[in-house]
Structure formats: structure tokens, C-alpha cells
Scaffold this motif. Sequence first.
Motif, mmCIF file in Angstrom:
data_model
loop_
_atom_site.group_PDB
_atom_site.id
_atom_site.type_symbol
_atom_site.label_atom_id
_atom_site.label_comp_id
_atom_site.label_asym_id
_atom_site.label_seq_id
_atom_site.Cartn_x
_atom_site.Cartn_y
_atom_site.Cartn_z
ATOM 1 N N GLU A 25 43.258 32.555 56.361
ATOM 2 C CA GLU A 25 43.708 33.824 55.783
ATOM 3 C C GLU A 25 44.912 33.649 54.867
ATOM 4 O O GLU A 25 45.116 34.431 53.937
ATOM 5 N N SER A 26 45.723 32.623 55.116
ATOM 6 C CA SER A 26 46.914 32.413 54.301
ATOM 7 C C SER A 26 46.612 31.712 52.980
ATOM 8 O O SER A 26 47.419 31.721 52.051
ATOM 9 N N GLU A 27 45.450 31.099 52.888
ATOM 10 C CA GLU A 27 45.082 30.374 51.667
ATOM 11 C C GLU A 27 44.500 31.320 50.630
ATOM 12 O O GLU A 27 43.881 32.333 50.953
ATOM 13 N N MET A 28 44.703 30.969 49.361
ATOM 14 C CA MET A 28 44.115 31.752 48.276
ATOM 15 C C MET A 28 42.650 31.352 48.093
ATOM 16 O O MET A 28 42.282 30.182 48.209
ATOM 17 N N ALA A 29 41.810 32.340 47.784
ATOM 18 C CA ALA A 29 40.392 32.070 47.539
ATOM 19 C C ALA A 29 40.237 31.446 46.154
ATOM 20 O O ALA A 29 40.714 31.991 45.156
ATOM 21 N N ARG A 30 39.592 30.283 46.091
ATOM 22 C CA ARG A 30 39.354 29.648 44.791
ATOM 23 C C ARG A 30 38.082 28.790 44.906
ATOM 24 O O ARG A 30 37.762 28.262 45.974
ATOM 25 N N LEU A 31 37.419 28.662 43.807
ATOM 26 C CA LEU A 31 36.204 27.850 43.781
ATOM 27 C C LEU A 31 36.571 26.378 43.790
ATOM 28 O O LEU A 31 37.562 25.970 43.174
ATOM 29 N N PRO A 32 35.823 25.565 44.474
ATOM 30 C CA PRO A 32 36.104 24.124 44.469
ATOM 31 C C PRO A 32 35.870 23.544 43.086
ATOM 32 O O PRO A 32 35.002 24.002 42.344
ATOM 33 N N GLU A 33 36.652 22.564 42.716
ATOM 34 C CA GLU A 33 36.513 21.918 41.419
ATOM 35 C C GLU A 33 35.515 20.765 41.546
ATOM 36 O O GLU A 33 35.835 19.687 42.031
ATOM 37 N N ILE A 34 34.294 21.035 41.145
ATOM 38 C CA ILE A 34 33.219 20.044 41.242
ATOM 39 C C ILE A 34 32.709 19.752 39.841
ATOM 40 O O ILE A 34 32.439 20.668 39.059
ATOM 41 N N SER A 35 32.564 18.491 39.524
ATOM 42 C CA SER A 35 32.067 18.110 38.209
ATOM 43 C C SER A 35 30.640 18.605 38.028
ATOM 44 O O SER A 35 29.815 18.539 38.942
#
Length: 402
Positions: A25-35
Amino acid sequence: MASKVKALKTNKFIPILSGRQKKFESEMARLPEISDQAAVIAKALHPKKQCLKVAEIIDRADDCKSFVLVPDEKRGTSALAYFSAGKYLTVFEEIEGMKITRAYSISSKPQDALQGKYMLTIKRVQGGLMSNYILDNWEVGTEVTVSAPEGHFEYQPLRDANKVICLAGGSGITPFISMAGAIIDGDEDFELTLLYGSRNKDAILFYDELLEITKKTDKVKVIHVLSDKDADISGDGFEKGFITADLIRKYAPENDVYSVFICGPQAMYDALDNELPKLNLEKKYIRHEMFGEFHDPKSQKDYPSDIPATVSITVTIQDETKTVTGSTDDSVLQILEKNGIAAPSRCRSGECGFCHSHLISGKVYVPKHLEYRRLADFKFDCIHPCCSFPLTDLVINVPPAK
């Protein structure tokens, strides 16, 4: 004596789960950086369609031409999909209001694709809708749409022997001229002996090209088998008659395992069905290229008697249902196409499964040599319309054309 298994105490895990939840819950939602490089490569090798144009036409015989195809950048294709020797392209055409597909083996070598060209070599077939249309209508500049390279007729080191006897007839030479070119370029590494059946010397396709290849490498050997009674077989590399088990043994390696690859007209497959068992080869060492479209199902010994001349087919594609009629001489796919219904297809030989459809009711006949369905297909009443011939009125569900 079996050891005792201690019960896990959940009270030790609950605090851990609670801590994990707070951290999430404390982390920001972000998409993983995948090539996305893998997606780029996949799209380059397996495009849904390729937009090409005819750059050159080469006359091979009175009834056969080679068409050199290059990317049509105006329509969105800037580079060609690479392939392994033995693959085919499906050609998409609309003829007299009918959307038609046909598969043709690529006769150019794989490295040519990297230079921006494919070559298809097409022989006129009596009554052949697509072959006649192409030979009569394609000219330099003609726009052509094809699939990605497809099929399973390429050399596979883990399955095939290092020494391969290739049996060809007529335009069935096309995948083998590609393989021979790949051997020259170092893209393939096996010994290829080609037994190529033709009527006479004038009917041989790629004669000069094959001669040049055999001069460049000792890994490719070519024997021309001429069937005309008065055919001239003077010179090296000629035999009279037809391809038989005895002729194959003559050129096969002694005391060594070898594979047999076959590509040619329907009559050649029928004849070899009686000859190949005499070689006593393991099944995995005999490789058939797709037959192409099959005609005249009533010529088969196991075809049922008292079948009506015409039938009706009620076909549902997504939310649209239509009833059409057709001849029992035609496959289900042919009947649909002749009635203006676009159905998915690629190999037209039952092998690729691209036309896989659900048979709701009715009966069909499938020639034994084109029966590629799995056990689940029989259990759930699925058919391949390209090689299924109606015996009664049918009701089927067909996927939309892609």
C-alpha cells in the motif's frame, strides 16, 4: 519408518502477511520496465500479412513462371519476414468476388529475404483457379498480399538424419531449390540428394541453377528422372522411368540412416505410398510436404457410395448465419468460397489447422492421407473444411477469416 510432519502454525504467518500488505500500500503503482524487443522480433518474423509487389517475372516453362516479390512500402511493408528453407507463403486474392487463398513454397533461399526479396514459382494447374489467375494476371508492379512464412517442411537436425533423399516432381522442386541454396550459404548443414522427376529435359525447372549448385558444393547431388519413353538421358545425372524404392536405394547411403523428403503432385504421392514402405524406414524419417488442394474425393477407394451430387451447408460465422449449396466433388471450404463466404485457410491440406471448425450436424469424408485431426477433434466434432468433403447436408460453425 515414516517421519512425523509437524503442523504449520498460522499465527507465525499472519504478522508477515500484514507487513507485506502495508508495504504494498505504501508503494506507488507503476508499470514494470520491460524491454519490448521480443515483441519487435516476433512481429518481424510473424507478421499477420505482408504487402508486396511483383518486381520481376522469370519464365521457367510454357506453363510455369517465377515471381520475384519485394516489399511494398506504400502499403506498409518495409522488410520481409525471414524464414527457414522449406517454408511456404499463403497468397490472398479476390477472384470474381471470391476471396481465395493458396499456399506456395518459397523457391528463393533464406538469405534473399534479408536482401528484400522472395521468389514464388507457380505452375499452371488444369482447372486451378489461383494458378491460372496468377499466371494470366500478375505482371511487374502487381500488388500482392501474402502471409508470413509458414509450414513444417524445413530440415530439423533433432529429428531428421544428416543425409536426406529429396523426391520432387514438377513444381515440387521449389522447397528443395531453397534448401540447396541454404546449404551453399551455410544456413543449413546436411547432405541433400535430389531425385527430380520430369517428363523430359525441356520440362526440368531450375536446371541451370541446380547444375551451378552442384558445382559449388559436394553436399548437393542431383539426379533427373525422366518419364517420357523417348526422353534423352545422355550425360551425367539422368535416369529413365519413375521414382521407385529401387531407385531410392541406388542413391541412398549404404549402412547409414537417411531421411526422405517428398514434394510433388498428387499422383506422385499416390505412387510413392506404395513404394516407400519397401524401404523399411522409421516413420519419423519420411517427411511429406503439404499436398495442396485435393481434388476428386470419389477416386479414393474408401469413399462411400450413394452420395448425393449436391448438398446444402448452413454456416454460422460469429453472429451471421447463411445457407448455401454446393457439389460433393468440392471440399467444404471450396463450397463456402464459391458462394462468396470468406473462411480462414492457409495450407488447404488439413495440416496447419487454420480452418479448424465445429461440425454441428452432418457427415463428411476426409481422405486418409489428409487426416491430421487430433483425438479431441473427433470427440468434439471438429473438422478442417479445406480437406473435408460433404456426404450429407451440413450445419457448421466457422471462425471469421483473418
